[in-house]
Write a protein that holds these residues in place. Structure first.
Motif, short mmCIF file in Angstrom:
data_model
loop_
_atom_site.label_atom_id
_atom_site.label_comp_id
_atom_site.label_asym_id
_atom_site.label_seq_id
_atom_site.Cartn_x
_atom_site.Cartn_y
_atom_site.Cartn_z
N LYS A 48 2.82 -3.75 1.41
CA LYS A 48 1.53 -3.94 1.23
C LYS A 48 0.89 -4.42 2.45
CE LYS A 48 -1.33 -3.79 -2.39
NZ LYS A 48 -1.86 -2.40 -2.82
N HIS A 51 0.38 -1.28 4.38
CA HIS A 51 -0.94 -0.69 3.81
C HIS A 51 -2.14 -1.39 4.37
CE1 HIS A 51 -3.24 0.85 0.20
NE2 HIS A 51 -3.60 -0.61 0.23
N HIS A 63 -1.63 5.03 4.07
CA HIS A 63 -2.15 3.86 3.34
C HIS A 63 -2.06 4.29 1.91
CE1 HIS A 63 -5.36 0.88 2.59
NE2 HIS A 63 -6.06 1.60 1.61
N ASP A 67 1.03 2.79 -1.56
CA ASP A 67 0.75 2.05 -2.94
C ASP A 67 1.89 2.28 -4.11
OD1 ASP A 67 -0.90 -0.10 -2.60
OD2 ASP A 67 -2.65 0.99 -2.83
FE LIG Z 1 -5.28 -1.27 -1.31
#
Ligand SMILES: [Fe+2]
Length: 200
Positions: A48, A51, A63, A67
Motif C-alpha cells: 500500500k 501504491h 498503482h 491493490d
Molecule cells: Fe488507493
C-alpha cells in the motif's frame, strides 16, 4: 493506550489444540505462523505504501496493479491469524509487536519511479517467499493442513512476484535487479536499466 502497556506475544503452550496434535506441536506451529503473520501484515502495508508513493511513467499501471495484491495478502494474513487461533493460541496483530519481533528492516524507499519501486519489491517478495518455503518444509512432519494453507499462499505470492519481475526482465530473460542485495541497490539497478531502455 498507555505507552507502558505490556507488549503482546503469541507464545506458550495452548490449553487445547487441534485434535490429533499435541499441545506442544500446536505451540510450535503457532510460533511459526506468527512469524508468517508478521511477514504478510508487513507485506500488505508495504504494498500500500508503494501504491501511494509511486510516481512517473507507468504510474497508473503499477498503482492499480498493487491493490489486488494488497487485498489478497490481507486475506492471507487473516487466514494465518485464524489458524493460530484455531490452534488454541492468540494471534498478535499489533504494529508494535510486529516491529519488535520481525527479523527484517522497514521498507526503505519513499517517493520513487514505478520501475524503481518494482526493483525494490523484487527483493521484498524474494524474502517473504523464501521464508514461506522454509515454513512449508518445517510443517512437513508437523501439520499437513497448515502446510496446505502455506503452499496455497506461496503459489499466489510467487505469481505476484512474477508480475513484479516481468517489469524488470529484459527480452533476453535477465532480471535487471540480479545481484542486488539491498532494496536501494535493486531500485538503482532497475532505474538505470529503465532509463537505458527508454533511450535505446
Ligand atoms: Fe488507493
Amino acid at each position: 493506550m498507555a505507552k507502558e502497556s505490556k507488549k503482546m506475544k503469541s507464545e506458550g503452550t495452548p490449553l487445547y489444540t487441534i485434535p490429533g496434535l499435541t499441545v506442544e506441536q500446536g505451540a510450535e506451529i503457532a510460533a511459526l505462523l506468527q512469524d508468517r503473520l508478521n511477514a504478510l501484515t508487513d507485506l500488505h502495508l508495504t504494498l500500500k505504501h508503494v501504491h501511494w508513493n509511486v510516481v512517473g511513467p507507468h504510474f497508473v499501471a503499477v498503482h492499480e496493479m498493487l491493490d489486488p495484491q494488497v487485498d489478497a495478502v490481507r486475506e492471507m494474513a487473516d487466514t494465518t491469524a485464524e489458524r493460530i487461533a484455531t490452534l488454541g493460541l492468540s494471534p498478535v496483530g499489533t504494529p508494535g509487536a510486529l516491529v519488535a519481533d520481525r527479523g527484517w528492516d522497514d521498507y526503505s524507499i519513499g517517493r520513487a519511479g514505478a520501475i524503481e519501486h518494482l526493483g525494490a519489491l523484487d527483493l521484498v517478495y524474494s524474502g517473504v517467499i523464501e521464508d514461506h518455503r522454509k515454513a512449508i518444509e518445517a510443517t512437513d512432519d508437523l501439520d499437513l493442513v497448515t502446510q496446505d494453507m502455506l503452499i496455497a499462499q506461496a503459489g499466489q505470492l510467487e505469481q505476484f512476484h512474477w508480475f513484479v519481475r516481468a517489469h524488470l526482465e529484459t527480452t533476453g530473460g535477465q532480471l535487471t535487479t540480479a545481484g542486488a542485495s539491498t532494496e536501494v541497490e535493486a531500485k538503482q539497478q532497475a532505474g538505470r536499466a529503465g532509463v537505458k531502455r527508454k533511450s535505446a
